[in-house]
Scaffold this active site. Sequence first.
Site, PDB file in Angstrom:
ATOM      1  N   GLY A 165       0.856  -1.182   0.000  1.00  0.00           N
ATOM      2  CA  GLY A 165       0.000   0.000   0.000  1.00  0.00           C
ATOM      3  C   GLY A 165       0.886   1.223   0.000  1.00  0.00           C
ATOM      4  CB  ILE A 167       3.025   2.247   4.736  1.00  0.00           C
ATOM      5  CG1 ILE A 167       2.176   3.355   5.390  1.00  0.00           C
ATOM      6  CG2 ILE A 167       4.246   1.920   5.587  1.00  0.00           C
ATOM      7  CD1 ILE A 167       1.563   2.980   6.737  1.00  0.00           C
ATOM      8  N   PRO A 190      -2.647  -8.475  -7.386  1.00  0.00           N
ATOM      9  CG  PRO A 190      -1.961  -9.296  -9.457  1.00  0.00           C
ATOM     10  CD  PRO A 190      -3.062  -9.413  -8.440  1.00  0.00           C
ATOM     11  NE  ARG A 191      -3.359  -3.497  -3.106  1.00  0.00           N
ATOM     12  CZ  ARG A 191      -3.855  -2.588  -2.301  1.00  0.00           C
ATOM     13  NH1 ARG A 191      -3.695  -1.303  -2.575  1.00  0.00           N
ATOM     14  NH2 ARG A 191      -4.497  -2.956  -1.226  1.00  0.00           N
ATOM     15  CG  ASP A 272       6.792   0.637  15.914  1.00  0.00           C
ATOM     16  OD1 ASP A 272       7.394   1.040  16.937  1.00  0.00           O
ATOM     17  OD2 ASP A 272       5.870   1.285  15.379  1.00  0.00           O
ATOM     18  CG  HIS A 296       2.292   1.195  18.152  1.00  0.00           C
ATOM     19  ND1 HIS A 296       1.175   0.392  18.183  1.00  0.00           N
ATOM     20  CD2 HIS A 296       2.176   1.939  17.017  1.00  0.00           C
ATOM     21  CE1 HIS A 296       0.414   0.641  17.123  1.00  0.00           C
ATOM     22  NE2 HIS A 296       1.001   1.577  16.401  1.00  0.00           N
TER      23      HIS A 296
HETATM   24  C1  DGY Z   1      -1.922   4.063  13.301  1.00  0.00           C
HETATM   25  O1  DGY Z   1      -2.134   5.224  12.936  1.00  0.00           O
HETATM   26  O2  DGY Z   1      -2.711   3.150  13.093  1.00  0.00           O
HETATM   27  C2  DGY Z   1      -0.619   3.781  13.977  1.00  0.00           C
HETATM   28  O3  DGY Z   1      -0.511   2.526  14.464  1.00  0.00           O
HETATM   29  C3  DGY Z   1      -0.335   4.823  15.013  1.00  0.00           C
HETATM   30  O4  DGY Z   1       0.073   5.910  14.274  1.00  0.00           O
END
Ligand code: DGY
Length: 331
Positions: A165, A167, A190-191, A272, A296
């Site tokens: 995605g 990120i 697929p993207r 994280d 996190h």
């Molecule tokens: C989210 O936004 O879902 C993260 O885990 C915290 O920023």
Amino acid sequence: ALREMSTLQRVYVTRQIPPEGLRILRESGQVQFELWDSDDAPVPREELLQKVRGVDGLVCVLTEKIDTELLDAAGPNLKVLSTMSVGFDHLSLEELKKRGIRVGYTPDVLTDSVAELTVALLLTTSRRLIEATHEAKTGGWGTWRTLWLCGHELTNSTVGILGLGRIGVAIAERLAAFKVKKFIYADVAPRPELAGLINAEYVSFDELAERSDFLAVCCALTPETKEICNKDLFSKMKSTSIFINTSRGGVVNQEDLYEALSTGQIAGAGLDVTVPEPLPTDHPLFTLKNCVILPHIASASYTTRNAMSALAANNLLLGLRGEPMIKELKL
Ligand code: DGY
């Protein structure tokens, strides 16, 4: 003045969110809000159930479970829920949809911050930085040694992304500068548009496990992805590969990960996110040198957290006015 007050929509905010968002709410002239005025601990559930009674809108963060009980307690006035997060696994989407409650969330504004932290965590894990600083300050640093604290480098590597995605793309864009040889990804389908941005090849889940030197988990936590990273996946990975998770802890079976890390099935893991959060300090994963655990913090930059709080506030206000939100979750 009293009559004016009563036309304001009632809102509860479950956390002392960063100043930008609170300022927007305060200056809106649209809502009167009550706030759990702390950032040190989540609002106790009992208090939350009391406070949401009769509200028109709710701003929450990921520590609040928005479920049937909570929505029942809030009652039929509740029209808009705005979460200050991109993740939405804390929300019962079905219940929200059934009640016609609109949902705002905060994608995009945190993409860069999360990608940056993911790269930092990856390098910290692969180049063994935590072990290294520990050795340096506790006397483990003897003479320069040829293979001491060696790790694995990104140059010429294959980086796999589970769940491509925004990120995942942002992570790959950054890692490309480290001379990665190949990006591969697995997803439900697929993207091509996103993959094209980073020249990534679509592969099966098994192939992702087998070929990745670094495997970054970037998918949302859903019933389909729950514990998708389990012994089946780890057993197919190379003994030299590094596993990184900055999505949600629930996508990983932590017992299986512990097993894979402690038996050398994989080289290291950087997390994280865990289950639960906070992870108890006596958790077995904390005993492993090849496991780096962060609390996190992927989106934790001042700029990003303020942008998230502003977006959450604006989503709420737009939703309460019956207008399209800036970022609304399709239910
Ligand atoms: C989210 O936004 O879902 C993260 O885990 C915290 O920023």
